[in-house]
Design an enzyme around this catalytic site. Structure first.
Site, mmCIF file in Angstrom:
data_model
loop_
_atom_site.group_PDB
_atom_site.id
_atom_site.type_symbol
_atom_site.label_atom_id
_atom_site.label_comp_id
_atom_site.label_asym_id
_atom_site.label_seq_id
_atom_site.Cartn_x
_atom_site.Cartn_y
_atom_site.Cartn_z
ATOM 1 N N HIS A 95 10.926 -7.231 7.620
ATOM 2 C CA HIS A 95 9.716 -6.417 7.485
ATOM 3 C C HIS A 95 8.759 -6.591 8.669
ATOM 4 O O HIS A 95 7.657 -6.017 8.645
ATOM 5 C CB HIS A 95 8.988 -6.750 6.190
ATOM 6 C CG HIS A 95 9.476 -5.967 5.014
ATOM 7 N ND1 HIS A 95 9.230 -4.629 4.858
ATOM 8 C CD2 HIS A 95 10.228 -6.335 3.957
ATOM 9 C CE1 HIS A 95 9.788 -4.196 3.747
ATOM 10 N NE2 HIS A 95 10.403 -5.208 3.175
ATOM 11 N N ARG A 117 -33.884 19.320 0.142
ATOM 12 C CA ARG A 117 -34.173 19.473 -1.279
ATOM 13 C C ARG A 117 -33.076 18.853 -2.159
ATOM 14 O O ARG A 117 -33.358 18.279 -3.209
ATOM 15 C CB ARG A 117 -34.327 20.956 -1.614
ATOM 16 C CG ARG A 117 -34.946 21.199 -2.962
ATOM 17 C CD ARG A 117 -34.852 22.638 -3.451
ATOM 18 N NE ARG A 117 -34.699 23.664 -2.440
ATOM 19 C CZ ARG A 117 -34.255 24.891 -2.730
ATOM 20 N NH1 ARG A 117 -33.922 25.216 -3.962
ATOM 21 N NH2 ARG A 117 -34.134 25.790 -1.778
ATOM 22 N N GLY A 161 14.756 -4.136 -3.590
ATOM 23 C CA GLY A 161 14.701 -2.687 -3.705
ATOM 24 C C GLY A 161 16.003 -2.116 -4.204
ATOM 25 O O GLY A 161 16.545 -2.521 -5.238
ATOM 26 N N TYR A 217 15.367 -10.522 -10.184
ATOM 27 C CA TYR A 217 15.222 -9.598 -9.070
ATOM 28 C C TYR A 217 14.517 -10.271 -7.906
ATOM 29 O O TYR A 217 13.470 -10.916 -8.060
ATOM 30 C CB TYR A 217 14.424 -8.350 -9.490
ATOM 31 C CG TYR A 217 13.992 -7.534 -8.296
ATOM 32 C CD1 TYR A 217 14.908 -6.772 -7.588
ATOM 33 C CD2 TYR A 217 12.678 -7.570 -7.832
ATOM 34 C CE1 TYR A 217 14.533 -6.052 -6.472
ATOM 35 C CE2 TYR A 217 12.281 -6.858 -6.723
ATOM 36 C CZ TYR A 217 13.221 -6.104 -6.042
ATOM 37 O OH TYR A 217 12.853 -5.404 -4.917
ATOM 38 N N ASN A 219 4.923 -8.465 -1.994
ATOM 39 C CA ASN A 219 5.106 -7.333 -2.899
ATOM 40 C C ASN A 219 3.828 -7.096 -3.710
ATOM 41 O O ASN A 219 3.803 -7.251 -4.924
ATOM 42 C CB ASN A 219 6.289 -7.636 -3.829
ATOM 43 C CG ASN A 219 6.824 -6.395 -4.507
ATOM 44 O OD1 ASN A 219 6.511 -5.289 -4.100
ATOM 45 N ND2 ASN A 219 7.633 -6.581 -5.523
#
Length: 519
Positions: free
Chosen positions: A94, A290, A71, A64, A206
């Site tokens: 990208h 407090r 994708g 892959y 990735n």
């Protein structure tokens, strides 16, 4: 692991050896150098992964992102003659990031986190690529990375494409304070761009390195804010003539959250002084005093498990596929999913925003003459006939409320807003980078609240001293030291003046952790 370079006193962080810490990433972000592990076993592990990939390619194995598209395009076979070009196309398509550009400190942290992940030795990258990342760090060449465009799975693809592009000499970098073409800077410094091997574009992009880098920086800022909020609470308690028995050790022994107990112990230490006369017979202070250990303690108690989540992600191989060169396997999975960082940052931003809310409530009390046990309204320092036209910290308190409201608005968890993207291949995503960015915004706003609260608390103490309601015996050594440290840079407000520059100065000092507080 952190070491010191004795010849230059320059701190150096070694990659590919021991686990790195949040502090190591922050050291790189702030200018430390990097070096690779030169151990033979580490080098051989890197070599085995590269060699295994090369054999698979020769045997026409299906991998892959190496011999297939990315994708949803994983079913598209890449012709062998185009395999070498595929990573270049990945980096280029990208290149669509938008929004603000990461600050140089943040981008250096990104380089460190990506180098740490790839140094796990199961991403199939070469020594050449690892050394090129080291070169960027050590020459302070910072990729210009737009912060928007990642859904946090498959990792930080778009922002990390700017790192990949820098390694090959493309796009722009920030060098010596200027944005310049990468190729120009490389040519000037004699740096040779690398050519990405078939798996290397995917290995660089990735992963979860942008969200993790921002998480490391956020963690250290939040850690310091817990201490600042504690110190300010002690100052406000003195200025308000509060009750120090609210922080009694025996009281906190029966609710044994260790972080909460630590905050209470810090308050006891800060309040260990003679008690001044009080203008109030109120037995119990309002909750913002407090219950301060309980509010700040939530953040303090969250830090250990947040560190575990962040550092596990930092020291993980978080790309896909994983290349097991030792056993010659390609492992397809989803380690790019940033869910742990998303949860950590959604949690941290909520804990930090509660600090802003706590201080906002303390300031509302401190400046309101109906509740502050005799202090002037709005902490004005003016007296006599000048008093009616002076308004002291009135507008600052409005600002504190505005910054707090915005911080609280940003606590909506990002991780629940998953979107199905990329032809429904990425149909469940982490939003981890958005969560990290949200957390940084909440931190900025809370640091603004903290700076303003520190000045207001100091003003209140000085007004009590002026009116002889406090003297040196009423302040512990720790609070005396803090008060004097603030007064080195801040002149109490007598006549109204613009306070923007005072605020900006103290925000900067808080962000640079100017004062060592508790050890």
């Amino acid at each position: 692991m952190t070491t010191n370079n004795t010849s230059t006193t320059q701190q150096t962080i070694k990659f590919g050896a021991d686990r790195l810490t949040i502090e190591d990433v922050c050291a790189i972000a702030n200018g430390a150098h990097a070096e690779m592990n030169n151990d033979a076993a580490f080098n051989e592990k890197i070599d085995r992964g590269v060699a295994f990939l090369e054999r698979l390619l020769k045997d026409e194995g299906v991998i892959y992102g190496v011999t297939t598209g990315y994708g949803d395009s994983c079913t598209v076979a890449i012709p062998p003659k185009l395999v070498d070009e595929l990573p270049l196309h990945l980096t280029r398509f990208h290149g669509c990031g938008l929004g603000e550009v990461l600050a140089p400190q943040q981008a250096r942290a990104v380089l460190a986190t990506r180098l740490c992940s790839l140094s796990q030795g199961v991403s199939g990258v070469s020594h050449e690529l690892l050394n090129q990342l080291v070169t960027l760090i050590n020459h302070d060449i910072v990729p210009r990375i737009p912060e928007e465009g990642s859904v946090g799975a498959s990792g930080d693809l778009t922002p990390l494409s700017y790192v990949a592009a820098t390694l090959i000499g493309e796009r722009d970098v920030i060098y010596k304070g200027e944005v310049r073409p990468t190729a120009e800077v490389f040519n000037e410094l004699g740096i040779t761009p690398i050519q990405l091997r078939p798996k290397e574009g995917l290995a660089l992009m990735n992963g979860t390195s942008v969200m993790t880098a921002l998480a490391c920086l956020a963690y250290k800022r939040a850690e310091y804010l817990a201490q600042m909020a504690t110190k300010i609470t002690a100052m406000v308690s003195v200025a308000m003539q509060g009750n120090d028995f609210h922080f009694d050790e025996a009281l906190f022994a029966v609710k044994p959250h260790p972080g909460q107990q630590l905050i209470a112990s810090w308050l006891r230490s800060d309040l260990q002084a003679e008690r001044p006369p009080r203008n109030s017979d109120r037995l119990q202070d309002r909750y913002s005093l407090r219950c301060a250990p309980h509010v700040i303690g939530v953040l303090q108690d969250s830090l250990p498990w947040l560190r575990q989540m962040i550092e596990n992600e930092l020291n993980s191989a978080n790309d896909n596929p994983i290349i097991d060169g030792d056993n010659e396997r390609v492992l397809h999975g989803g380690h790019f999913y940033g869910g742990h960082i998303a949860m950590a940052m959604d949690t941290l931003k909520t804990a930090v925003a509660n600090i802003a809310d706590l201080l906002d409530r303390q300031m509302a009390q401190l400046m309101d003459y109906k509740f502050n046990n005799g202090l002037p309204f709005n902490l004005t320092g003016a007296m006599g006939e000048r008093k009616p036209i002076n308004h002291g910290f009135k507008a600052v308190q409005i600002g504190i409320s505005a910054w707090t409201a915005e911080a609280l608005k940003h606590t909506m968890p990002a991780s629940v807003f998953s979107r199905s993207t990329e032809c429904h291949n990425q149909d469940k995503v982490s939003m981890g980078t958005i969560a990290s960015r949200d957390c940084l915004r909440v931190l900025q706003l809370t640091e603004q609240v903290t700076a303003a609260s520190l000045l207001a608390a100091t003003q209140a103490i000085e007004l009590r001293k002026r009116d002889e309601e406090l003297n040196a015996s009423h302040l512990s050594p720790a609070l005396t030291k803090m008060n004097e440290a603030v007064l080195e840079h801040f002149e109490p407000v007598i006549e109204d003046r613009p306070l923007e520059q005072d605020l900006r100065l103290f925000i900067d000092m808080i962000q640079h952790q100017h004062w060592p507080l508790y050890r």
